[in-house]
Design a protein around this motif. Structure first.
Motif, PDB file in Angstrom:
ATOM      1  N   GLU A 160       0.830  -1.207   0.000  1.00 39.71           N
ATOM      2  CA  GLU A 160       0.000   0.000   0.000  1.00 39.71           C
ATOM      3  C   GLU A 160       0.862   1.253   0.000  1.00 39.71           C
ATOM      4  O   GLU A 160       0.589   2.210  -0.740  1.00 39.71           O
ATOM      5  N   LEU A 182      -5.085  -6.273  -2.792  1.00 41.37           N
ATOM      6  CA  LEU A 182      -5.208  -5.088  -1.945  1.00 41.37           C
ATOM      7  C   LEU A 182      -4.322  -3.953  -2.436  1.00 41.37           C
ATOM      8  O   LEU A 182      -4.729  -2.789  -2.431  1.00 41.37           O
ATOM      9  N   GLN A 210      -5.733  -2.186  -5.411  1.00 40.75           N
ATOM     10  CA  GLN A 210      -6.853  -1.294  -5.113  1.00 40.75           C
ATOM     11  C   GLN A 210      -6.401   0.123  -4.756  1.00 40.75           C
ATOM     12  O   GLN A 210      -7.181   1.068  -4.885  1.00 40.75           O
ATOM     13  N   ARG A 234     -14.946  -0.229  -1.931  1.00 39.43           N
ATOM     14  CA  ARG A 234     -14.891  -0.546  -0.506  1.00 39.43           C
ATOM     15  C   ARG A 234     -15.221  -2.021  -0.273  1.00 39.43           C
ATOM     16  O   ARG A 234     -14.592  -2.700   0.531  1.00 39.43           O
ATOM     17  N   ARG A 238     -12.263  -4.200  -1.094  1.00 37.13           N
ATOM     18  CA  ARG A 238     -11.236  -4.160  -0.049  1.00 37.13           C
ATOM     19  C   ARG A 238     -11.626  -5.067   1.110  1.00 37.13           C
ATOM     20  O   ARG A 238     -10.804  -5.857   1.593  1.00 37.13           O
ATOM     21  N   TRP A 239     -12.866  -4.969   1.557  1.00 33.51           N
ATOM     22  CA  TRP A 239     -13.300  -5.796   2.682  1.00 33.51           C
ATOM     23  C   TRP A 239     -13.262  -7.281   2.319  1.00 33.51           C
ATOM     24  O   TRP A 239     -12.901  -8.114   3.139  1.00 33.51           O
TER      25      TRP A 239
END
Length: 383
Positions: free
Chosen positions: A67, A241, A244, A281, A284-285
């Motif tokens: 990230e 992740l 994203q 969202r 991501r979850w």
């Protein structure tokens, strides 16, 4: 579920962020950047074995590093395929000798890899591979055939190749996983594929008697399908992740364009913008929920369906926000093929639902392996 990162993860985030701020990537030297990352121990965080030159990091810390790397706007990695696909495969299915030979070079950022899977007649249906590898009577294989859509083949030092080693074998039987050096002039020919986005990161690779040594056979002769499927299962979790973060930046740019042009006042476009934000969202979850799970055969397919459709819709939305202007170039007509970031995203994202396993293939995997529905009859089975 708790989707927050822990204290140790945030300390790791601070370390990663400070290092990236202090070490801007050298422009025009992607190999030099790989070596710099390797020297600082940032390559191989997920290997779980520091003896090959990488530092140990938990799964969540791997996410944190990815990230922060994306947020820093650091360049696309040349070493991704070796670090995140081949290395874990060797750790799981290779010999100690193979790990000792290949992993240190990847960890240092000195050895680059590409993936020789897809062929003109075997893309999503990988079991249709026709490339052949024939034992020459000694300790070498001779490889002949063609691979396509091979990312970074022009830069790679090595290629892991799925080839047919058993004469007359069909489908997933008789395949082997071979490690092949790319520096074989006259035996390996790499030809870039120019895409409609103007880029050419994909390539065709022709093997004409290319040599692979028997010691570089992973998993045993005829065991290639199992090894290849294990490698494909690695394309999940952490990489999703990290991906994203880039998606969020692209969405922010589209929203900013919509506001600047007052397109957000159109209720239909406003609804599409909100839907894209909400879907990101959810992705991501879902990725956090399935992170590190190896008991869910449908998780990679679900993730691929989610992000591929989302990104394709974002490209379409970016063009809709700009209207007719999106069809033109940035300036006066020239012979150069000039596109801005959003136009390139739109054109490239048309392929998102095809490459890496088409949507149809992903739905079939979910139907058969998760829902237990009857298997789809193969053409050769129906004869």
């Amino acid at each position: 579920m708790d989707f927050e990162f822990g204290v140790e993860d945030e300390a790791f985030r601070h370390e990663a962020r400070e290092w990236l701020a202090a070490h801007p990537a050298p422009g025009g030297d992607p190999r030099g950047w790989e070596r710099e990352l390797g020297a600082a121990g940032w390559i191989g965080l997920g290997w779980g074995d520091a003896s090959y030159g990488s530092r140990r990091a938990s799964l969540t810390q791997q996410v944190v590093w990815g990230e922060e790397y994306a947020r820093a706007g650091a360049p696309a990695r040349l070493g991704h395929i070796g670090e995140n696909l081949l290395a874990p495969t060797l750790l799981a299915h290779g010999t100690p000798e193979q790990c000792a030979r290949f992993l240190p070079g990847i960890a240092r950022g000195g050895t680059l890899w590409c993936q020789g899977y897809s062929e003109p007649g075997a893309g999503s249906d990988l079991a249709g591979v026709r490339t052949r590898a024939v034992r020459d009577g000694g300790d070498r294989y001779r490889i002949s055939g063609q691979k396509i859509w091979t990312s970074l083949a022009r830069d790679a030092d090595w290629c892991f190749v799925l080839a047919r080693t058993e004469e007359g074998s069909r489908r997933h039987r008789g395949l082997s996983f071979l490690l092949v050096p790319m520096d074989q002039p006259g035996r390996i020919d790499v030809r870039p594929i120019r895409q409609m986005s103007g880029t050419s990161e994909f390539n065709e690779v022709y093997f004409d008697g290319a040599v692979a040594h028997a010691r570089d056979l992973v998993g045993g002769e005829g065991d290639g399908w199992r090894v290849a499927m294990a490698l494909l299962a690695l394309e999940r979790g952490v990489s999703t992740l990290v991906q994203q973060i880039g998606f969020a930046a692209e969405l922010e740019q589209v929203v900013r364009t919509a506001v600047d042009r007052h397109a957000h006042r159109d209720p239909v476009l406003a609804d599409r913008l909100v839907s894209q934000w909400a879907a990101l969202r959810v992705m991501r979850w879902n990725a956090l929920r399935t992170l590190g799970r190896t008991d869910d055969p449908g998780a990679p397919s679900v993730a691929k369906l989610l992000w591929a459709g989302w990104h394709r819709r974002l490209g379409e939305l970016a063009m809709a926000v700009r209207g007719a202007e999106a069809t033109g170039g940035p300036g006066p007509w020239t012979d150069a093929y000039e596109l801005d970031d959003q136009q390139r995203m739109f054109l490239f994202s048309r392929a998102d639902t095809i490459y890496g396993g088409s949507d149809e293939i992903q739905r079939t995997i979910i139907a058969e392996r998760v829902l237990g529905l009857p298997r789809e009859a193969k053409k050769e089975e129906s004869r």
